[in-house]
Design a protein around this motif. Structure first.
Motif, PDB file in Angstrom:
ATOM      1  N   THR A  12      15.692  15.033  74.277  1.00  0.00           N
ATOM      2  CA  THR A  12      16.617  16.468  73.796  1.00  0.00           C
ATOM      3  C   THR A  12      17.573  15.866  73.855  1.00  0.00           C
ATOM      4  OG1 THR A  12      14.456  16.559  76.312  1.00  0.00           O
ATOM      5  CG2 THR A  12      17.104  17.834  76.101  1.00  0.00           C
ATOM      6  N   ARG A  16      19.655  18.417  70.518  1.00  0.00           N
ATOM      7  CA  ARG A  16      20.385  19.593  71.485  1.00  0.00           C
ATOM      8  C   ARG A  16      21.504  18.700  70.186  1.00  0.00           C
ATOM      9  NH1 ARG A  16      19.125  20.211  77.372  1.00  0.00           N
ATOM     10  NH2 ARG A  16      17.730  21.525  77.560  1.00  0.00           N
ATOM     11  N   ARG A  19      21.013  19.529  66.020  1.00  0.00           N
ATOM     12  CA  ARG A  19      20.778  21.035  66.058  1.00  0.00           C
ATOM     13  C   ARG A  19      22.549  21.525  65.844  1.00  0.00           C
ATOM     14  NH1 ARG A  19      16.007  23.162  65.859  1.00  0.00           N
ATOM     15  NH2 ARG A  19      17.353  25.615  66.017  1.00  0.00           N
ATOM     16  N   PRO A  26      20.853  26.991  69.341  1.00  0.00           N
ATOM     17  CA  PRO A  26      19.856  26.416  69.628  1.00  0.00           C
ATOM     18  C   PRO A  26      18.323  26.757  70.443  1.00  0.00           C
ATOM     19  CG  PRO A  26      21.939  27.561  70.662  1.00  0.00           C
ATOM     20  CD  PRO A  26      21.261  28.618  69.044  1.00  0.00           C
ATOM     21  N   GLU A  28      15.051  26.403  72.573  1.00  0.00           N
ATOM     22  CA  GLU A  28      15.097  24.952  74.247  1.00  0.00           C
ATOM     23  C   GLU A  28      13.371  24.440  74.103  1.00  0.00           C
ATOM     24  OE1 GLU A  28      15.572  24.348  77.889  1.00  0.00           O
ATOM     25  OE2 GLU A  28      16.880  25.668  76.952  1.00  0.00           O
TER      26      GLU A  28
END
Length: 95
Positions: A12, A16, A19, A26, A28
């Protein structure tokens, strides 16, 4: 914390960062490891062969591990080439 939970957390954070470096919006990630393992194929800018390798992995733990290695590979490649991310407005025109 289980092995799958540890890999999920690392993945995760890595996605993040990946990206953000590329100026991508962003997104989720799912909170469950299985959803995260499939989401990673869309969230990363993978070549079709890499996406297929990731999606064809036999189980969630394997998919998470493959995705994490792919992000780490891309990060190392960027660092070795001195890539800083995308330019605002996309790549320059070749015309």
């Amino acid at each position: 914390m289980t092995r799958v939970s540890r890999i999920s957390s690392k993945l995760t954070v890595a996605i993040r960062d990946y990206r953000a470096r590329r100026g991508m919006l962003p997104s989720e990630p799912p909170s469950d490891p299985t959803g995260l393992s499939y989401w990673a194929a869309r969230a990363l800018d993978l070549a079709p062969a890499d996406a297929q390798l990731l999606l064809a992995s036999v189980d969630t733990a394997t998919r998470l591990g493959v995705a994490l290695r792919m992000v780490q590979r891309e990060t190392a490649l960027e660092a070795s080439l001195g890539v800083m991310g995308t330019l605002p407005g996309g790549p320059p025109s070749l015309n």
